[in-house]
Design a protein around this motif. Structure first.
Motif, mmCIF file in Angstrom:
data_model
loop_
_atom_site.group_PDB
_atom_site.id
_atom_site.type_symbol
_atom_site.label_atom_id
_atom_site.label_comp_id
_atom_site.label_asym_id
_atom_site.label_seq_id
_atom_site.Cartn_x
_atom_site.Cartn_y
_atom_site.Cartn_z
ATOM 1 N N PRO A 17 0.812 -1.224 0.000
ATOM 2 C CA PRO A 17 0.000 0.000 0.000
ATOM 3 C C PRO A 17 0.842 1.269 0.000
ATOM 4 O O PRO A 17 0.447 2.281 -0.586
ATOM 5 C CB PRO A 17 -0.834 -0.126 1.279
ATOM 6 N N TRP A 174 -9.843 4.238 3.519
ATOM 7 C CA TRP A 174 -8.572 4.219 4.235
ATOM 8 C C TRP A 174 -8.706 4.986 5.542
ATOM 9 O O TRP A 174 -8.141 4.597 6.560
ATOM 10 C CB TRP A 174 -7.471 4.825 3.370
ATOM 11 N N GLN A 178 -8.233 3.515 9.229
ATOM 12 C CA GLN A 178 -7.262 4.147 10.113
ATOM 13 C C GLN A 178 -7.885 4.463 11.475
ATOM 14 O O GLN A 178 -7.263 4.229 12.522
ATOM 15 C CB GLN A 178 -6.725 5.431 9.469
ATOM 16 N N PRO A 223 -8.235 -0.416 1.289
ATOM 17 C CA PRO A 223 -6.989 -0.497 2.081
ATOM 18 C C PRO A 223 -6.573 -1.944 2.309
ATOM 19 O O PRO A 223 -6.879 -2.552 3.347
ATOM 20 C CB PRO A 223 -7.364 0.207 3.389
ATOM 21 N N ALA A 249 -8.209 7.791 -1.320
ATOM 22 C CA ALA A 249 -7.423 7.615 -0.097
ATOM 23 C C ALA A 249 -6.489 8.790 0.159
ATOM 24 O O ALA A 249 -6.157 9.082 1.307
ATOM 25 C CB ALA A 249 -6.630 6.317 -0.164
#
Length: 292
Positions: A17, A174, A178, A223, A249
């Motif tokens: 990623p 994403w 997170q 993600p 993202a």
């Protein structure tokens, strides 16, 4: 601020990623900075990206901060803080001077044609209105005071100077992963602070007198942690650009510093009077041939 996020940044940029994000960001930067002209250009942090490689300004500097995770894996060299390539000129942001400030014990160097500047990013050692271009790739996500860093960027930029900011989008898949990962102690992307929403960042830069010239989102794949799974969702790039662009993202913002009341001075163009069709100008009397 967590030590884990800072330590994991260099390793994350080598992960699938991380390479996916950096490849998109490098492509966008190459396209944008090639059209910015002037004399001085700065990249603040993130040496994994060569943000200025397509820029043609004669003086380009990579600014690193020993306290910022965005400067990893570089380590602070044994030279005076604020030194430029081993020299002490705090106001100089360019030039190919020999020295050791761009190199650490691991043998890492700044990109070719750059000068490495070690300083506190919240207290940039440059004169006011002396820089034409500043690029901040994810730098705001690693500083303890993003507002102050933006004010420093505004201070050193010249009128009509350009600011380019890259960051992770909190309003994306994403960003959701997170947020959930940080609560579980396993963040997906490295960041010392919470991700900054695109809309909030726009408000910040407008309050500082910047005009937003361009904004772009990218990296629409989910993600995922492997190249194989990221490749399977490659179709989402074109679909995301068309159907859900604000959920990428990452984002890139390009803004221009405006100084109110300032007018650019150029050559004065005098317009000639336009005569109506079929009309001739009125003859003016000649003083030498005029008789009373």
């Amino acid at each position: 601020m967590t030590d884990r996020a800072i330590i994991d940044w260099p390793a994350w940029t080598d992960s699938p990623p991380g390479r996916y994000v950096l490849d998109w960001e490098q492509t966008q930067l190459d396209r944008v900075v090639s059209d910015v002209f002037g004399y001085h250009a700065l990249q603040l942090g993130l040496p994994q990206l060569d943000a200025l490689r397509e820029n043609r300004m004669p003086c380009r500097g990579l600014v690193l901060d020993a306290a910022s995770g965005a400067s990893a894996p570089y380590t602070y060299p044994r030279t005076a803080r604020g030194a430029v390539n081993g020299t002490s000129g705090a106001g100089d942001v360019g030039g190919d001077h020999p020295g050791t400030a761009a190199q650490d014990a691991s043998g890492l160097h700044a990109p070719g044609g750059r000068s490495a500047v070690w300083c506190d990013l919240l207290d940039l050692p440059f004169e006011a209105q002396s820089v034409d271009l500043i690029v901040m790739p994810h730098t705001l996500e690693f500083t303890s005071d993003p507002h102050r860093l933006l004010r420093e960027a505004e201070r050193v930029l010249m009128p009509e100077g350009q600011l380019i900011i890259l960051g992770f989008n909190s309003l994306s898949l994403w960003g959701v992963r997170q947020s959930v990962g940080k609560m579980a102690g396993r963040p997906f992307v490295p960041a010392a602070i919470d991700l900054i929403a695109f809309t909030r960042l726009k408000d910040w830069i407008k309050l500082l007198g910047f005009d937003l010239e361009r904004g772009r989102f990218g990296c629409y794949r989910p993600p995922l942690a492997s190249d194989q799974w990221l490749a399977r969702y490659g179709f989402m790039e074109a679909a995301g650009d068309r159907w859900w662009p604000i959920f990428g993202a990452t984002y890139m913002i390009k803004a221009i510093k405006r100084v109110r009341g300032m007018h650019l001075v150029g050559p004065l163009k005098v317009k000639k009077p336009v005569l109506a069709a079929g009309l001739a100008p009125v003859a003016t009397p000649n003083t030498r041939n005029h008789t009373e």
